[in-house]
Design a protein around this motif. Structure first.
Motif, PDB file in Angstrom:
ATOM      1  N   CYS A 208      -3.976  29.826 -12.920  1.00 46.68           N
ATOM      2  CA  CYS A 208      -5.017  28.489 -12.993  1.00 46.68           C
ATOM      3  C   CYS A 208      -5.891  28.484 -11.764  1.00 46.68           C
ATOM      4  O   CYS A 208      -7.178  28.364 -11.910  1.00 46.68           O
ATOM      5  N   HIS A 216      -4.665  21.772 -11.838  1.00 45.08           N
ATOM      6  CA  HIS A 216      -4.662  21.021 -12.745  1.00 45.08           C
ATOM      7  C   HIS A 216      -4.562  19.623 -12.366  1.00 45.08           C
ATOM      8  O   HIS A 216      -5.138  18.483 -13.000  1.00 45.08           O
ATOM      9  N   PHE A 219       0.189  18.021 -13.039  1.00 45.57           N
ATOM     10  CA  PHE A 219       1.141  19.196 -13.406  1.00 45.57           C
ATOM     11  C   PHE A 219       2.606  18.541 -13.574  1.00 45.57           C
ATOM     12  O   PHE A 219       3.014  18.274 -12.217  1.00 45.57           O
ATOM     13  N   ILE A 233       0.148  23.702 -21.744  1.00 39.07           N
ATOM     14  CA  ILE A 233      -0.179  22.599 -21.047  1.00 39.07           C
ATOM     15  C   ILE A 233      -1.275  21.668 -21.382  1.00 39.07           C
ATOM     16  O   ILE A 233      -2.271  22.105 -22.207  1.00 39.07           O
ATOM     17  N   VAL A 236      -5.637  17.752 -19.358  1.00 39.66           N
ATOM     18  CA  VAL A 236      -6.515  18.525 -18.084  1.00 39.66           C
ATOM     19  C   VAL A 236      -7.569  17.715 -17.391  1.00 39.66           C
ATOM     20  O   VAL A 236      -8.376  18.464 -17.032  1.00 39.66           O
ATOM     21  N   ALA A 239      -8.353  17.817 -14.055  1.00 38.14           N
ATOM     22  CA  ALA A 239      -8.302  19.031 -13.160  1.00 38.14           C
ATOM     23  C   ALA A 239      -9.388  19.453 -12.350  1.00 38.14           C
ATOM     24  O   ALA A 239     -10.540  19.146 -12.960  1.00 38.14           O
ATOM     25  N   ASP A 254       0.883  19.274  -7.243  1.00 40.97           N
ATOM     26  CA  ASP A 254       1.554  19.970  -8.338  1.00 40.97           C
ATOM     27  C   ASP A 254       2.704  20.950  -8.179  1.00 40.97           C
ATOM     28  O   ASP A 254       3.557  21.030  -8.769  1.00 40.97           O
TER      29      ASP A 254
END
Ligand SMILES: Nc1ncnc2c1ncn2[C@@H]1O[C@H](COP(=O)(O)OP(=O)(O)O)[C@@H](O)[C@H]1O
Ligand SMILES: [Mg+2]
Length: 293
Positions: A208, A216, A219, A233, A236, A239, A254
């Motif tokens: 990612c 993110h 997370f 996941i 988001v 993010a 995270d």
């Protein structure tokens, strides 16, 4: 636990009696509501899911949201909204049906409690006329951001639900789970091999960051669904790209959460090592998932 008033919740009565819903008596809204009424029975408190009550309705279905749903139903993106999967501070997620199967519909609140309590100091003050609208605009931007982040992650092969459509504060995506059983959160399952899951999640985070250029930023075991023995996941919207001034801080948070998660299970993983792996270790290029950007 159930308040008797809510138990006897009759949507028609509420609509007629509550001032807040006066707008529903205007012919064009009345017609609109009649057109979708039986398609949202699952959230009106009738049918299988009787625990669905007025609180859900009040929190989620204001006029603009009903209009958006009406539009999405007319254009065929949604057939019915069936029942809530989860309720949160910022959004409710519903199980819905389309002509291509079940989906998850995430409806962001356009007025949250905090905002409501502030509104009384602002409404009526001519200097702040546009605030409600600005709040709605902000929510719209947020939803678009979540949609784009999902596509970007899928492009890099990260398992996030496939987004189908968005309109204003409504986001439609693949349902993770089986037809009538949304997948549990990682928080709610006990995995056979936590270390393997940790390794996989750390790699996902590295992919990612390094391949998608995203942290993110929320997370946690609450935002990972466990389906078919694999992590998915979700959530988001927050993010951020690495250029964001706080991206490093979010990334550290995270990774720290993930390390805390595994260490709580009796392991002894080092935070600095994990951090270096996310930042620097070579990562594979996962094959893209359909409907990535
Ligand atoms: N695509 C999905 N499939 C199945 N369940 C979902 C999906 N998206 C969200 N959920 C459920 O809804 C909950 C809230 O969704 P999330 O995106 O995390 O919103 P919030 O911002 O309210 O935390 C999740 O914890 C999960 O249980
Ligand atoms: Mg969440």
């Amino acid at each position: 636990m159930v308040d008797p008033d809510w138990e006897n919740f009759d949507p028609d009565e509420i609509m007629k009696s509550s001032k807040e819903y006066d707008w529903m008596n205007e012919p064009r809204f009345k017609r609109m509501f009649e057109e979708i009424e039986d398609k949202i029975q699952g959230v009106l408190g009738a049918g299988r899911y009787e625990w669905v009550d007025r609180r859900v309705f009040d929190a989620v279905f204001d006029r603009s949201t009903l209009l958006s749903l009406h539009k999405l139903m007319q254009s065929g993106e949604i057939e019915t909204i069936d029942y809530p999967i989860a309720r949160g501070k910022e959004a409710h997620v519903f199980h819905a049906t389309t002509n291509h199967g079940p989906v998850a519909v995430k409806i962001f609140h356009t007025t949250n409690a905090v905002f409501k309590s502030l509104a009384k100091y602002i409404d009526g003050d001519p200097r702040f006329g546009g605030l409600k609208r600005r709040h709605r605009e902000l929510v719209k931007i947020w939803v678009r951001k979540e949609y784009r982040n999902m596509r970007r992650m899928r492009k890099h092969g990260i398992r996030v639900p496939k987004p189908y459509a968005l309109l204003n504060n409504v986001l439609i995506m693949d349902l993770v789970g089986n037809e009538n059983e949304p997948a549990p959160r990682l928080r709610d399952v006990s995995v056979d091999d936590p270390m393997k899951v940790f390794e996989e999640l750390l790699e996902i985070m590295a992919v990612c960051w390094q391949n998608c250029d995203l942290a993110h930023s929320d997370f946690s075991e609450y935002n990972i669904l466990w389906h078919d023995n694999q992590p998915w996941i979700i959530d988001v919207g927050q993010a951020v790209v690495s250029a964001h001034p706080s991206s490093n801080e979010f990334l550290v948070r995270d990774v720290t959460r993930l390390v805390d998660w595994i260490n709580k299970k009796g392991y002894n993983v080092n935070l600095a090592d994990s951090m270096i792996r996310v930042l620097e270790d070579p990562v594979p290029e996962y094959p893209a998932l359909p409907s990535g950007d």
